[in-house]
Design an enzyme around this catalytic site. Structure first.
Site, mmCIF file in Angstrom:
data_model
loop_
_atom_site.group_PDB
_atom_site.id
_atom_site.type_symbol
_atom_site.label_atom_id
_atom_site.label_comp_id
_atom_site.label_asym_id
_atom_site.label_seq_id
_atom_site.Cartn_x
_atom_site.Cartn_y
_atom_site.Cartn_z
ATOM 1 N N ARG A 197 -49.244 -25.543 -26.388
ATOM 2 C CA ARG A 197 -47.700 -25.158 -26.605
ATOM 3 C C ARG A 197 -46.857 -26.784 -26.518
ATOM 4 N NH1 ARG A 197 -43.286 -21.608 -23.405
ATOM 5 N NH2 ARG A 197 -43.477 -22.504 -21.247
ATOM 6 N N ASP A 207 -39.996 -22.902 -13.775
ATOM 7 C CA ASP A 207 -40.699 -23.511 -14.264
ATOM 8 C C ASP A 207 -38.741 -24.369 -14.930
ATOM 9 O OD1 ASP A 207 -40.153 -21.358 -16.147
ATOM 10 O OD2 ASP A 207 -42.116 -21.675 -17.311
#
Ligand SMILES: CC(=O)SCCNC(=O)CCNC(=O)[C@H](O)C(C)(C)COP(=O)(O)OP(=O)(O)OC[C@H]1O[C@@H](n2cnc3c(N)ncnc32)[C@H](O)[C@@H]1OP(=O)(O)O
Ligand SMILES: O=CC(=O)O
Length: 517
Positions: free
Chosen positions: A160, A438
């Site tokens: 990613r 996160d």
């Protein structure tokens, strides 16, 4: 001129920052940077329309794409046929090995929200990925524990890269910082395409035109590297409010390179708040931790995602339940129960697999999907023809049950400051109060504080959120944390600035990145 590195070159960095790799990156930058900038400006224009009272809807100009029943995305690529359990996580050396040994079908190797774009993280992450692809990776911890790859099947690696908005200030082309997305994409693709198929998870896109840009990047890269068209594959995270209205168009743009869509639930919530933050009660979410996947607007979004994907032959991948294992037995059991419930709902809804944040949860996710998939590698055949989702249903945030409470405000402050402190130190994912935090989950926290303050929300106990209240709660939450060492003062200052400023910060990672060496 090639790309120029303006940062320290530590041990082995020359293996990644080779002249040929930097030349490849510079070529991508020169070709695609103007479009990247134009698309970021288009985001701003769209937001200005929303702020002026506009709304989101399916696009009139792409009706033909939606109504054309004939097109499908490419068949699933090798390594991406069976994706029942995917583990996500940063690319530090130890976690890379742990993820590859986890038994998951896919590893989302995260250079985005579980990572901090510290220079060392970005380049060492690329070294770790290269060693992982080569099968040579090993690691000895400071405590003397040895890590190496175990025998047996390993997850397919899917990288990613950072989102289109993030620059990489340590690499310049023609004196300008290059896009973080292109750095992460180019370095991984360039160094690994001989040994593995380059696969990606694409984050935070807001329109099909941004997907078109990625598709053109892939076409260019494949040609430059001598790869057959369609070798590169990408799963797009549907994790912004505008993108939910363009799922079909996003698949269409990437159809030769598509590996489906993922329901990026946390960023989605962040985007809902961000995009309609000044629209009052119609778009006011209750406390972050009380919003579940079964509330009407989240349900509409995931149902639409599965049916859109399967109609076009694309995988639909579920999202992250943020509960993580705990040493406390009761808390641990509750976390596993919650994750089981979440994965069971997804499997029954037609998702082909889902995400877990921790190796200990891979078996659970696999077991739940085994129960629905059996011997089938996926359930692409479950076309969910029963699903009809309207724009009004996607926009129905108002029906979300729950209250805005002082506890929720405190939790948002505490999580936001704690996460920023870790981020500034170079750690992009942390466990706080038994939840995985996160960048996406922290974005929700700090955005809710901004929204509740700037729209003078009344808490369930009658208090109105104002500057004095937020400042007092920041003081109290900081006192409860009792910070020592670390980067607490900067984290607090940054959080306070973002919460109180008149202007909403588009992404917390942008001002935080400016404070990073
Ligand atoms: C909204 C989204 O975007 S979700 C996707 C992005 N977020 C993520 O990917 C988060 C991934 N998860 C993580 O980073 C971690 O699980 C955390 C930070 C939440 C918790 O990590 P820890 O505090 O280290 O957990 P814990 O102590 O239980 O870990 C036990 C072991 O599992 C390892 N581990 C934990 N999570 C992972 C992971 N996702 N990948 C690989 N290894 C992992 C730890 O490194 C540790 O290894 P060790 O025993 O060899 O030292
Ligand atoms: O990236 C995933 C999310 O849930 O946000």
């Amino acid at each position: 001129m090639s790309a120029q590195v303006v940062a320290p070159l530590h041990d082995r960095y020359d293996e990644i920052l080779t002249p040929a790799a930097l030349e490849f990156l510079a070529g991508l930058h020169r070709r695609f940077e103007p479009r990247r900038r134009e698309l970021l400006a288009a985001r701003d224009r769209r937001y200005a329309e929303l702020a002026a009272g506009g709304t989101l809807d399916f696009l009139a100009e792409t009706k033909d794409v939606r109504e054309d029943e004939s097109w499908r995305v490419a068949s699933p690529a090798p390594g991406l046929v069976d994706r029942r359990a995917e583990i996500t996580g940063p690319t530090d050396r130890k976690m890379t090995i742990n993820a590859l040994n986890s038994g998951a079908k896919v590893w989302l190797a995260d250079h985005e929200d579980a990572n901090t774009p510290l220079w060392e993280n970005m380049i060492e992450g690329q070294l770790n990925l290269r060693d992982a692809v080569a099968g040579t990776i090993s690691f000895t911890s400071p405590e003397g524990k040895h890590y190496r790859l175990t025998d047996g099947p390993r997850p397919t690696i899917v990288v990613r890269p950072r989102g289109w908005h993030l620059p990489e200030k340590h690499i310049l082309v023609d004196g300008q910082p290059v896009s973080g997305s292109l750095v992460d994409f180019a370095l991984y693709c360039f160094h690994n395409h001989h040994a593995t198929r380059p696969y990606f998870y694409l984050p935070k896109m807001e329109s099909h035109l941004e997907a078109r840009l990625w598709n053109d990047v892939f076409l260019h890269a494949q040609e430059a590297l001598g790869l057959p068209r369609g070798t590169i594959r990408a799963t797009v995270l549907i994790e912004t409010f505008p993108a939910a209205f363009e799922m079909e168009e996003i698949l269409y743009e990437l159809r030769e390179h598509s590996a489906g869509l993922n329901a990026g639930r946390w960023d989605y919530m962040f985007s809902v708040i961000k995009k309609l933050r000044t629209h009052g009660d119609d778009f006011l979410l209750p406390d972050r931790n009380s919003v579940t996947m079964t509330v009407p607007f989240m349900r509409a979004y995931t149902e639409l995602l599965v049916s859109t994907c399967h109609k076009r032959g694309a995988h639909a991948i579920g999202g992250m339940a943020a509960f993580i294992p705990s040493k406390d037995e009761a808390v641990n059991a509750a976390a596993f129960e919650k994750v089981r419930g979440d994965k069971t709902r997804e499997a029954n809804d037609g998702f082909d697999g889902s995400w877990v944040a921790h190796p200990a949860m891979v078996a659970l996710c696999t077991e739940v999907f085994d129960g629905v998939l059996g011997d089938r590698p996926n359930q692409l055949g479950n076309t969910r023809d029963d699903v009809r989702v309207t724009a009004a249903e996607l926009l129905d945030v108002r029906s979300t049950p729950g209250a805005v409470t002082e506890a929720g405000l405190r939790s948002n402050i505490s999580v936001g400051v704690r996460y920023l402190e870790a981020w500034l130190r170079g750690t992009g994912a942390v466990g706080i109060n038994n939840l995985m935090e996160d960048a996406a989950t922290a974005e929700i926290s700090r955005s809710q504080v901004w929204q509740w303050l700037h729209t003078a929300v009344r808490l369930d106990d009658g208090q109105v959120v104002d500057r004095a209240l937020v400042e007092r709660l920041i003081d109290e939450e900081m006192a409860a944390i009792a910070p020592e060492g670390g980067r607490w003062a900067e984290a607090r200052a940054l959080f306070t600035e973002m919460a109180l400023a008149d202007e909403f910060a588009e992404f917390l990672t942008l001002p935080a990145y400016e404070r990073m060496p």
